[in-house]
Design a protein around this motif. Structure first.
Motif, mmCIF file in Angstrom:
data_model
loop_
_atom_site.group_PDB
_atom_site.id
_atom_site.type_symbol
_atom_site.label_atom_id
_atom_site.label_comp_id
_atom_site.label_asym_id
_atom_site.label_seq_id
_atom_site.Cartn_x
_atom_site.Cartn_y
_atom_site.Cartn_z
ATOM 1 N N ASP A 36 0.698 -0.866 0.129
ATOM 2 C CA ASP A 36 0.038 0.022 -0.057
ATOM 3 C C ASP A 36 0.799 1.027 -0.077
ATOM 4 O O ASP A 36 2.162 1.130 0.327
ATOM 5 N N ASP A 60 -3.466 3.947 -3.561
ATOM 6 C CA ASP A 60 -3.328 2.469 -3.411
ATOM 7 C C ASP A 60 -4.368 2.060 -4.527
ATOM 8 O O ASP A 60 -5.369 2.439 -4.876
ATOM 9 N N HIS A 64 -6.437 -2.749 -2.430
ATOM 10 C CA HIS A 64 -5.145 -2.657 -1.516
ATOM 11 C C HIS A 64 -5.415 -1.448 -0.753
ATOM 12 O O HIS A 64 -6.078 -0.478 -0.985
ATOM 13 N N GLY A 65 -4.691 -1.441 0.459
ATOM 14 C CA GLY A 65 -4.616 -0.105 1.392
ATOM 15 C C GLY A 65 -5.823 0.274 1.752
ATOM 16 O O GLY A 65 -6.974 -0.650 2.129
ATOM 17 N N GLU A 66 -6.246 1.439 1.668
ATOM 18 C CA GLU A 66 -7.539 2.033 1.870
ATOM 19 C C GLU A 66 -8.471 2.055 0.753
ATOM 20 O O GLU A 66 -9.675 2.826 0.995
#
Length: 249
Positions: A36, A60, A64-66
């Motif tokens: 991320d 991201d 992925h990630g946020e």
């Protein structure tokens, strides 16, 4: 550090991003599979760019990630779409593209899609075509059968929790291969690769160097550096590579 913002894509995916204003060319960081934008390299390079007054974008991919969506629903093509939309909506003018691992493949796909926007490229343990040459090529008959019957296989990782690799990811990856046809990179390029990397081999790095064409292309092999390529000396090498492809800074 600036608060995270969000971009809604044409397919209604919600991409988290951080953008720092500054002079061009804008540095765009493309992360790896299941990484991320809060990773060591992305955050360090953003801070470094800010000290230089240079524009920087990290984001991201979906899953992925946020960002929205589930990782197991995504594929190389989805993340390529995310990259195109983020770059188009959030940047202007020339770009310096940094791609790490799977992000290296994404950087190469971006170069095929919009070479006129790219002023220079740096890859770190680039993993082009890994779904075919890494995963599919190493799958046992039982794993290949599982892709058809179950729809996915689970693979261990030396760097994080196991990967769930779906049939869709494998099949979509075959439509995005970059080492089977002409790959012209008409701008300065620096490929960085650690010799202790257990995820991407030095043979892959050499194959990419030999396959691609361009006027200013170099591969730097770093003794004993691993796939993360994120300790102090390695971060310094990335900075130097960015300066080289930007024309010295």
């Amino acid at each position: 550090m600036a608060a995270t913002e969000f971009l809604i894509t044409a397919k209604d995916r919600r991409l988290a991003y951080n953008k720092s204003e500054g002079h061009g060319p804008t540095i765009v960081f493309l992360g790896g599979l299941k990484s991320d934008m809060e990773g060591t390299k992305a955050v360090h390079l953003e801070d470094w760019a800010q000290t230089r007054g240079q524009a920087f974008l990290r984001f991201d991919y979906s899953g992925h990630g946020e960002s929205s969506e589930d990782f197991t629903d995504g594929c190389i093509g989805d993340w390529h779409e995310d990259t195109i939309e983020a770059v188009t909506a959030l940047t202007e003018g020339p770009l310096i593209v940094i791609g790490s691992s799977m992000g290296g493949w994404q950087a190469l796909l971006l170069a095929k899609r919009m070479p006129e926007r790219i002023a220079g490229m740096v890859t770190i343990a680039a993993a082009p075509d890994f779904t075919e040459d890494g995963y599919w090529a190493s799958f046992s008959d039982e794993q290949k059968a599982a892709l058809d019957s179950v729809g996915h296989v689970e693979l261990p990782s030396d760097y994080m929790e196991p990967y769930i690799i779906t049939k869709r990811m494998i099949e979509d990856g075959r439509q995005r291969l970059v080492l089977r046809e002409v790959l012209d990179l008409p701008f300065p390029v620096r490929f960085l690769q650690g010799t202790a990397d257990t995820a991407v081999s030095t043979e892959t790095a050499v194959r990419l160097l030999e396959h691609a064409t361009g006027p200013d292309m170099r591969l730097l092999l770093v003794k004993d550096a691993d796939h993360r390529f994120s300790d102090g000396p390695c971060l310094g090498l990335i900075e130097n590579a960015v300066l080289e492809v930007t024309g010295g800074g």
